[in-house]
Design a protein around this motif. Structure first.
Motif, PDB file in Angstrom:
ATOM      1  N   PRO A  87       0.726  -1.187  -0.130  1.00  0.00           N
ATOM      2  CA  PRO A  87       0.004   0.178   0.060  1.00  0.00           C
ATOM      3  C   PRO A  87       0.830   1.157   0.167  1.00  0.00           C
ATOM      4  CG  PRO A  87       0.449  -0.678   2.196  1.00  0.00           C
ATOM      5  CD  PRO A  87       1.179  -1.755   1.268  1.00  0.00           C
ATOM      6  N   GLN A  88       0.163   2.431  -0.485  1.00  0.00           N
ATOM      7  CA  GLN A  88       1.329   4.207  -0.115  1.00  0.00           C
ATOM      8  C   GLN A  88       0.193   4.760   0.100  1.00  0.00           C
ATOM      9  OE1 GLN A  88       2.236   4.781  -4.908  1.00  0.00           O
ATOM     10  NE2 GLN A  88       4.242   3.445  -4.590  1.00  0.00           N
ATOM     11  N   ARG A  89      -1.527   4.058  -0.178  1.00  0.00           N
ATOM     12  CA  ARG A  89      -2.360   5.684   0.580  1.00  0.00           C
ATOM     13  C   ARG A  89      -3.330   4.521   1.423  1.00  0.00           C
ATOM     14  NH1 ARG A  89      -6.934   7.924  -0.689  1.00  0.00           N
ATOM     15  NH2 ARG A  89      -7.271  10.292   0.637  1.00  0.00           N
ATOM     16  N   TYR A  90      -4.303   4.546   1.844  1.00  0.00           N
ATOM     17  CA  TYR A  90      -4.982   3.939   2.922  1.00  0.00           C
ATOM     18  C   TYR A  90      -5.883   5.116   3.135  1.00  0.00           C
ATOM     19  CZ  TYR A  90      -9.165   1.705   6.030  1.00  0.00           C
ATOM     20  OH  TYR A  90      -9.803   1.575   6.317  1.00  0.00           O
ATOM     21  N   ALA A  91      -7.888   5.444   2.899  1.00  0.00           N
ATOM     22  CA  ALA A  91      -8.967   6.339   3.199  1.00  0.00           C
ATOM     23  C   ALA A  91      -9.614   5.448   3.836  1.00  0.00           C
ATOM     24  CB  ALA A  91      -8.800   7.193   2.283  1.00  0.00           C
ATOM     25  N   LEU A  92     -10.768   6.299   4.993  1.00  0.00           N
ATOM     26  CA  LEU A  92     -11.755   5.768   5.215  1.00  0.00           C
ATOM     27  C   LEU A  92     -11.960   6.654   5.726  1.00  0.00           C
ATOM     28  CD1 LEU A  92     -13.188   3.263   6.708  1.00  0.00           C
ATOM     29  CD2 LEU A  92     -12.127   3.590   8.732  1.00  0.00           C
ATOM     30  N   ASP A  93     -13.393   6.912   5.298  1.00  0.00           N
ATOM     31  CA  ASP A  93     -15.135   7.898   5.750  1.00  0.00           C
ATOM     32  C   ASP A  93     -15.923   6.920   6.071  1.00  0.00           C
ATOM     33  OD1 ASP A  93     -13.323   9.933   4.045  1.00  0.00           O
ATOM     34  OD2 ASP A  93     -14.180   9.858   2.987  1.00  0.00           O
ATOM     35  N   TYR A  94     -16.026   7.806   7.790  1.00  0.00           N
ATOM     36  CA  TYR A  94     -16.578   6.643   8.346  1.00  0.00           C
ATOM     37  C   TYR A  94     -17.785   7.577   9.122  1.00  0.00           C
ATOM     38  CZ  TYR A  94     -18.186   3.455  12.249  1.00  0.00           C
ATOM     39  OH  TYR A  94     -18.794   2.923  13.113  1.00  0.00           O
ATOM     40  N   LYS A  95     -19.153   7.072   9.508  1.00  0.00           N
ATOM     41  CA  LYS A  95     -20.760   7.595  10.016  1.00  0.00           C
ATOM     42  C   LYS A  95     -21.094   6.810  10.298  1.00  0.00           C
ATOM     43  CE  LYS A  95     -24.237  10.708   8.282  1.00  0.00           C
ATOM     44  NZ  LYS A  95     -24.915  12.152   7.378  1.00  0.00           N
ATOM     45  N   SER A  96     -21.716   7.113  11.929  1.00  0.00           N
ATOM     46  CA  SER A  96     -22.066   6.852  12.228  1.00  0.00           C
ATOM     47  C   SER A  96     -23.318   7.477  13.212  1.00  0.00           C
ATOM     48  CB  SER A  96     -21.096   5.559  13.622  1.00  0.00           C
ATOM     49  OG  SER A  96     -22.532   5.453  14.602  1.00  0.00           O
ATOM     50  N   GLY A  97     -24.570   7.425  12.889  1.00  0.00           N
ATOM     51  CA  GLY A  97     -25.846   8.526  12.963  1.00  0.00           C
ATOM     52  C   GLY A  97     -24.850   9.769  12.592  1.00  0.00           C
ATOM     53  N   LYS A  98     -24.525  10.929  13.258  1.00  0.00           N
ATOM     54  CA  LYS A  98     -24.274  12.163  13.340  1.00  0.00           C
ATOM     55  C   LYS A  98     -22.501  12.661  13.611  1.00  0.00           C
ATOM     56  CE  LYS A  98     -28.804  14.191  14.074  1.00  0.00           C
ATOM     57  NZ  LYS A  98     -29.282  15.682  14.908  1.00  0.00           N
ATOM     58  N   ARG A  99     -22.539  11.217  13.918  1.00  0.00           N
ATOM     59  CA  ARG A  99     -20.609  11.790  13.778  1.00  0.00           C
ATOM     60  C   ARG A  99     -19.981  10.941  13.120  1.00  0.00           C
ATOM     61  NH1 ARG A  99     -18.102   9.622  19.957  1.00  0.00           N
ATOM     62  NH2 ARG A  99     -15.672  10.179  19.197  1.00  0.00           N
ATOM     63  N   ALA A 100     -19.124  12.108  12.550  1.00  0.00           N
ATOM     64  CA  ALA A 100     -18.282  10.999  11.442  1.00  0.00           C
ATOM     65  C   ALA A 100     -16.895  11.303  11.441  1.00  0.00           C
ATOM     66  CB  ALA A 100     -18.796  12.162   9.836  1.00  0.00           C
ATOM     67  N   SER A 101     -15.981  10.395  10.731  1.00  0.00           N
ATOM     68  CA  SER A 101     -14.537  10.245  10.768  1.00  0.00           C
ATOM     69  C   SER A 101     -14.044  10.401   9.708  1.00  0.00           C
ATOM     70  CB  SER A 101     -14.430   9.436  11.809  1.00  0.00           C
ATOM     71  OG  SER A 101     -14.436   9.750  13.192  1.00  0.00           O
ATOM     72  N   THR A 102     -13.045  10.848   9.525  1.00  0.00           N
ATOM     73  CA  THR A 102     -12.098  10.385   7.769  1.00  0.00           C
ATOM     74  C   THR A 102     -10.678  10.228   8.090  1.00  0.00           C
ATOM     75  OG1 THR A 102     -13.308  12.032   6.719  1.00  0.00           O
ATOM     76  CG2 THR A 102     -11.089  11.508   5.719  1.00  0.00           C
ATOM     77  N   TYR A 103     -10.213   9.141   7.863  1.00  0.00           N
ATOM     78  CA  TYR A 103      -8.988   8.147   8.825  1.00  0.00           C
ATOM     79  C   TYR A 103      -8.006   8.652   7.149  1.00  0.00           C
ATOM     80  CZ  TYR A 103     -11.086   7.233  12.701  1.00  0.00           C
ATOM     81  OH  TYR A 103     -12.279   6.863  13.668  1.00  0.00           O
ATOM     82  N   GLU A 104      -7.136   9.088   6.960  1.00  0.00           N
ATOM     83  CA  GLU A 104      -5.688   8.915   6.027  1.00  0.00           C
ATOM     84  C   GLU A 104      -4.660   8.437   6.965  1.00  0.00           C
ATOM     85  OE1 GLU A 104      -4.578  11.294   1.917  1.00  0.00           O
ATOM     86  OE2 GLU A 104      -4.096  12.712   4.397  1.00  0.00           O
ATOM     87  N   VAL A 105      -4.087   7.016   5.905  1.00  0.00           N
ATOM     88  CA  VAL A 105      -2.992   6.935   6.510  1.00  0.00           C
ATOM     89  C   VAL A 105      -2.083   6.136   5.192  1.00  0.00           C
ATOM     90  CG1 VAL A 105      -1.482   4.611   7.518  1.00  0.00           C
ATOM     91  CG2 VAL A 105      -3.657   5.605   8.160  1.00  0.00           C
ATOM     92  N   LEU A 106      -0.967   7.111   5.435  1.00  0.00           N
ATOM     93  CA  LEU A 106       0.020   7.176   3.487  1.00  0.00           C
ATOM     94  C   LEU A 106       1.857   6.146   4.263  1.00  0.00           C
ATOM     95  CD1 LEU A 106       0.722  10.611   3.262  1.00  0.00           C
ATOM     96  CD2 LEU A 106      -0.587   9.524   1.862  1.00  0.00           C
ATOM     97  N   PHE A 107       2.165   5.771   3.104  1.00  0.00           N
ATOM     98  CA  PHE A 107       2.817   4.310   3.479  1.00  0.00           C
ATOM     99  C   PHE A 107       3.928   4.388   2.852  1.00  0.00           C
ATOM    100  CE2 PHE A 107      -1.004   2.307   4.769  1.00  0.00           C
ATOM    101  CZ  PHE A 107      -0.818   1.805   5.830  1.00  0.00           C
ATOM    102  N   SER A 108       5.447   3.873   2.888  1.00  0.00           N
ATOM    103  CA  SER A 108       6.806   3.629   1.909  1.00  0.00           C
ATOM    104  C   SER A 108       7.146   2.746   2.451  1.00  0.00           C
ATOM    105  CB  SER A 108       7.066   5.018   2.699  1.00  0.00           C
ATOM    106  OG  SER A 108       8.509   5.544   1.819  1.00  0.00           O
ATOM    107  N   GLY A 109       6.552   1.975   1.946  1.00  0.00           N
ATOM    108  CA  GLY A 109       8.301   0.189   1.678  1.00  0.00           C
ATOM    109  C   GLY A 109       7.568  -0.596   3.089  1.00  0.00           C
ATOM    110  N   GLY A 110       6.561  -0.407   3.593  1.00  0.00           N
ATOM    111  CA  GLY A 110       4.993  -0.599   4.164  1.00  0.00           C
ATOM    112  C   GLY A 110       5.596  -0.643   5.398  1.00  0.00           C
ATOM    113  N   ASN A 111       5.988   0.885   5.437  1.00  0.00           N
ATOM    114  CA  ASN A 111       5.845   1.727   6.584  1.00  0.00           C
ATOM    115  C   ASN A 111       4.967   2.701   7.032  1.00  0.00           C
ATOM    116  OD1 ASN A 111       8.045   0.244   7.586  1.00  0.00           O
ATOM    117  ND2 ASN A 111       9.775   0.989   6.705  1.00  0.00           N
TER     118      ASN A 111
END
Length: 253
Positions: A87-111
Motif C-alpha cells: 500500500p501507498q495510501r489508505y483512506a476511510l470515511d466513516y459515519k455512525s449516526g451524526k458522528r463522522a470521521s475521516t482517516y488517511e494513512v500514507l505508507f512507504s516501503g511497508g511503513n
C-alpha cells in the motif's frame, strides 16, 4: 452498534484480487448478525500496469438503521510487488449516526509515514498510544488478508493499522470447507483467528477485552482465479451482541 477496530477491519478486508494486466472487478458481500441481515458491501478493484486501487462501500440496513445508520467508504492504492499488495495510501470515511470521521494513512516501503484523522478528538487517560515502532512493517485493513498463493495461509500473523488502532490478527490452521459464492465454487482453507490489540485503543474497553478472550473467530480463504492469491470468502466474528457473519456473494474464483 459501532463497527470499528477488528469488526471494521474484517468488513473492509474482503475485496477480490485483480489481474496483473489492466483489469476491473466488482463484487458484493452480505453482513448478518446471527440470522438478521444488517449490512451490504460492494467493492471495485482496478489494476493498471503494476498499480492497484480498491474502493469499497459499506452501508448498514434493516434493524441497525432504526437504531443508528452506519456507513463507510474506503480506498487503498499501491503497487503489486512480488505477489503482494504494497500500500501507498489508505483512506476511510466513516459515519455512525451524526458522528463522522475521516482517516488517511500514507505508507512507504511497508511503513506508515503519515496519519491524518479528522476531526481530532481528545483521548481518555486510559488510551494506549500508538508508538513509532508499531508503525513499522504494517498492512492496511483492505490488503492485509490478500495472501500470496504460495504462502502457508494459516501460518500468518497480520500486522494491521487502520489509522487509529494497531492490531495483530494471528492465524492458525483449523480445517477445510466447501464454499459457494455466486458462480464460484470450491474448497476453502479455514483459519482460526486470534485478535491481539497492540495500541490505539482505550484500555479496559469491554468489546476489546471480549475479542481478546473469545474463541470461534475464523476466516475462510480461497484462491482467486486471476492472480492466484488467497482471499476471504467468509468470516465469522463473535461479538458481545452475537456472531457477525460476512459472506461473499460473488468471488473471483
Amino acid at each position: 452498534m459501532r463497527f470499528t477496530g477488528l469488526a471494521l477491519a474484517f468488513l473492509a478486508l474482503m475485496p477480490a484480487a485483480a489481474g496483473a494486466s489492466d483489469y476491473r472487478y466488482d463484487t458484493s458481500y452480505s453482513v448478518a448478525l446471527g440470522i438478521l441481515p444488517i449490512a451490504r458491501m460492494t467493492f471495485q478493484t482496478e489494476v493498471v500496469s503494476d498499480r492497484y486501487t480498491i474502493s469499497g462501500q459499506f452501508h448498514s440496513s434493516g434493524l441497525v438503521d432504526i437504531v443508528r445508520e452506519v456507513a463507510a467508504k474506503s480506498t487503498v492504492s499501491g503497487t503489486l510487488t512480488g505477489g503482494r499488495m504494497l500500500p501507498q495510501r489508505y483512506a476511510l470515511d466513516y459515519k455512525s449516526g451524526k458522528r463522522a470521521s475521516t482517516y488517511e494513512v500514507l505508507f512507504s516501503g511497508g511503513n506508515v509515514v503519515e496519519t491524518n484523522v479528522t476531526p481530532v478528538r481528545p483521548k481518555p487517560s486510559s488510551w494506549v498510544p500508538v508508538k513509532a515502532s508499531d508503525l513499522k512493517a504494517v498492512l492496511d485493513p483492505i490488503g492485509a488478508l490478500l495472501i500470496p498463493g504460495d504462502a502457508d495461509v494459516c501460518a500468518q500473523t497480520l500486522p494491521v493499522y487502520d489509522g487509529e488502532s494497531r492490531m495483530d490478527l494471528v492465524l492458525s490452521p483449523n480445517r477445510s470447507e466447501s464454499f459457494s459464492a455466486g458462480s464460484a465454487k470450491g474448497d476453502a482453507i479455514v483459519c482460526s483467528v486470534r485478535y491481539v490489540p497492540k495500541s490505539g485503543y482505550r484500555k479496559g474497553r469491554k468489546d476489546i477485552e471480549y475479542l481478546t478472550s473469545v474463541t470461534g473467530m475464523e476466516i475462510w480463504f480461497a484462491k482467486t482465479a486471476t492472480l492466484k492469491l488467497y482471499a476471504p470468502v467468509y468470516a465469522k466474528i463473535p461479538t458481545r451482541y452475537g456472531t457477525v457473519h460476512v459472506t461473499a456473494e460473488k468471488f473471483d474464483g
